[in-house]
Every structure is written in C-alpha cells, then in structure tokens.
Design a protein around this motif. Sequence first.
Motif, PDB file in Angstrom:
ATOM      1  N   ARG A  57       3.702   2.290  -8.377  1.00 19.74           N
ATOM      2  CA  ARG A  57       3.246   3.784  -8.378  1.00 19.74           C
ATOM      3  C   ARG A  57       1.311   3.585  -7.843  1.00 19.74           C
ATOM      4  O   ARG A  57       1.399   2.345  -7.787  1.00 19.74           O
ATOM      5  N   CYS A  58       1.547   4.307  -7.004  1.00 22.30           N
ATOM      6  CA  CYS A  58       0.510   4.759  -6.569  1.00 22.30           C
ATOM      7  C   CYS A  58      -0.868   5.303  -7.327  1.00 22.30           C
ATOM      8  O   CYS A  58      -0.581   6.617  -7.725  1.00 22.30           O
ATOM      9  N   PRO A  59      -2.183   4.839  -7.508  1.00 28.16           N
ATOM     10  CA  PRO A  59      -2.842   5.260  -8.631  1.00 28.16           C
ATOM     11  C   PRO A  59      -3.410   6.692  -8.291  1.00 28.16           C
ATOM     12  O   PRO A  59      -4.312   7.290  -8.624  1.00 28.16           O
ATOM     13  N   ALA A  60      -3.295   6.448  -6.658  1.00 24.06           N
ATOM     14  CA  ALA A  60      -4.604   8.144  -5.822  1.00 24.06           C
ATOM     15  C   ALA A  60      -3.895   8.944  -5.978  1.00 24.06           C
ATOM     16  O   ALA A  60      -3.764  10.251  -6.711  1.00 24.06           O
ATOM     17  N   CYS A  61      -2.307   8.690  -5.493  1.00 23.07           N
ATOM     18  CA  CYS A  61      -1.796  10.316  -5.101  1.00 23.07           C
ATOM     19  C   CYS A  61      -0.309  10.100  -6.229  1.00 23.07           C
ATOM     20  O   CYS A  61      -0.251  11.661  -6.194  1.00 23.07           O
ATOM     21  N   GLY A  62       0.094   9.084  -7.410  1.00 19.97           N
ATOM     22  CA  GLY A  62       0.709   9.277  -7.974  1.00 19.97           C
ATOM     23  C   GLY A  62       2.019   9.214  -7.448  1.00 19.97           C
ATOM     24  O   GLY A  62       3.439   9.144  -8.088  1.00 19.97           O
ATOM     25  N   TRP A  63       2.482   8.846  -6.358  1.00 22.12           N
ATOM     26  CA  TRP A  63       3.396   8.257  -5.698  1.00 22.12           C
ATOM     27  C   TRP A  63       4.296   6.876  -6.237  1.00 22.12           C
ATOM     28  O   TRP A  63       3.381   5.784  -6.259  1.00 22.12           O
ATOM     29  N   VAL A  64       5.440   7.311  -6.163  1.00 20.08           N
ATOM     30  CA  VAL A  64       6.199   5.567  -6.752  1.00 20.08           C
ATOM     31  C   VAL A  64       7.763   5.297  -5.546  1.00 20.08           C
ATOM     32  O   VAL A  64       8.568   5.968  -5.693  1.00 20.08           O
TER      33      VAL A  64
ATOM     34  N   PHE B 112       1.148  -1.323  -0.148  1.00 26.00           N
ATOM     35  CA  PHE B 112      -0.023  -0.002   0.285  1.00 26.00           C
ATOM     36  C   PHE B 112       0.799   1.762   0.297  1.00 26.00           C
ATOM     37  O   PHE B 112       1.895   1.196   0.463  1.00 26.00           O
ATOM     38  N   CYS B 113       0.603   2.372  -0.691  1.00 28.58           N
ATOM     39  CA  CYS B 113       1.206   3.680  -0.567  1.00 28.58           C
ATOM     40  C   CYS B 113       0.749   4.238   0.702  1.00 28.58           C
ATOM     41  O   CYS B 113       0.454   3.944   1.878  1.00 28.58           O
ATOM     42  N   PRO B 114       2.728   4.457   0.821  1.00 25.61           N
ATOM     43  CA  PRO B 114       3.293   4.956   2.232  1.00 25.61           C
ATOM     44  C   PRO B 114       2.864   6.018   2.711  1.00 25.61           C
ATOM     45  O   PRO B 114       2.425   7.092   4.058  1.00 25.61           O
ATOM     46  N   ARG B 115       2.115   7.267   1.449  1.00 29.48           N
ATOM     47  CA  ARG B 115       1.555   8.213   1.581  1.00 29.48           C
ATOM     48  C   ARG B 115      -0.001   8.186   1.955  1.00 29.48           C
ATOM     49  O   ARG B 115      -0.028   9.277   2.808  1.00 29.48           O
ATOM     50  N   CYS B 116      -0.869   7.675   1.140  1.00 26.37           N
ATOM     51  CA  CYS B 116      -1.559   7.853   1.407  1.00 26.37           C
ATOM     52  C   CYS B 116      -2.808   6.551   1.507  1.00 26.37           C
ATOM     53  O   CYS B 116      -3.692   6.767   1.424  1.00 26.37           O
ATOM     54  N   ALA B 117      -1.788   5.018   1.672  1.00 29.26           N
ATOM     55  CA  ALA B 117      -3.046   3.488   1.712  1.00 29.26           C
ATOM     56  C   ALA B 117      -2.958   3.440   1.075  1.00 29.26           C
ATOM     57  O   ALA B 117      -3.806   2.170   0.789  1.00 29.26           O
TER      58      ALA B 117
HETATM   59 ZN   LIG Z   1      -0.811   7.063  -2.607  1.00 29.10          ZN
END
Ligand SMILES: [Zn+2]
Length: 181
Positions: A37-44, A17-22
């Motif tokens: 890659r995070c589909p919600a916030c774009g974190w890679v 899961f994305c460490p920024r937005c889960a």
């Molecule tokens: Zn995210």
Amino acid sequence: MSLPSISDYPERYRFRFCPRCAAELVVAEVFEQRRQRCPACGWVHFPLPNLAATVVIMHEGGVVLVQRDIEPDRGIWHLPIGHVEYGEDPAAAAIREGEEETGLRLAEPRFLTYTHGPSYGDPRLFYLVLSFVARSVGGALTGSDEGRNTMVVPLEQLPPLKWTSQQDAVAALRARDVPRA
Ligand SMILES: [Zn+2]
C-alpha cells in the motif's frame, strides 16, 4: 480458504515504489489481506492472475497442434495459446493466437471451459486460461509467422497434452461431442 499474500508473490513482480506517485510502498492489512500500500496516495497493489486463451482448431478432420519453440517445455506439442491483451475479448484472442501460430484463418469460436492454476514457469504466478474450439475457414497450414512446426491429428488420436489447460480443453470438447455420436 486462504489466498496467497504479498509475501508469496514473486519478488520480480512486486513494486518497490508507488506506480502513481513514486512514494515507497509499505505492507499493511487491507481488506483482510497483507498487501502493498502507498502511504502517500493510498494506492493498493492487487495482484491479478495472468489471462490466456487457447484454441482447439478443427481442420481437415483433425486438431491442429503446434510445437513449442521456447523454454520452458521447448519441443512439446500443444494447442495454440497466448495472452489475452487488455481490452481484448478472450474469443478474439484465441482466434488471433490460433491464426498467428498456424497460418490458418479461423471462425466460429465457441467457449469450452476454463482452467485456473499455477504457471509452469513460476508456480507462484497464477493463470486463468479460457479454452475455445474454432474451425479453419482458409489460409494455409504452412508453419507460421513464428516459425512453428504444426501437425494435424484426429481428435480420437490426440496424444496426451502436457499442460492442464490443454487437457481440460480436449476433455471438454470430447464431452461436448458425445451427444452428437
Ligand atoms: Zn502513491
């Protein structure tokens, strides 16, 4: 040259899961590589090598070796080595590890060389090891906080060290010392 992709990266170090937005991560092509890659916030997720520092300690006419007390490679003799902390100068890390593992106080760290290669513990992980030479200026070689055995060996009598980074450090020191002879 092709770099390892996310599918080559050890499972236990991958994110689910994305460490920024889960949000749940997906694998997508980002900057010419398959990456998480995070589909919600774009974190890679850009995996980095582990960073370590090792030190050749010149002490009373020889080099200080310490005996490893954990697996893998328990029992081998090696130069003090450890991870560089976030924000820590690698030379300071080499001094810190050397002092912790030997009980000596060290000074004048000088860069020798670097080694990049797979981890002995997990060949899918990579290490960048920076090697330094330093000299002892105090303290006492009485084992260590970590309870390691230590010994001092003249540079020309050093046994072959197992890890590539340690071989590279000793080779660099010997090469550097040639013009002095
Ligand atoms: Zn995210």
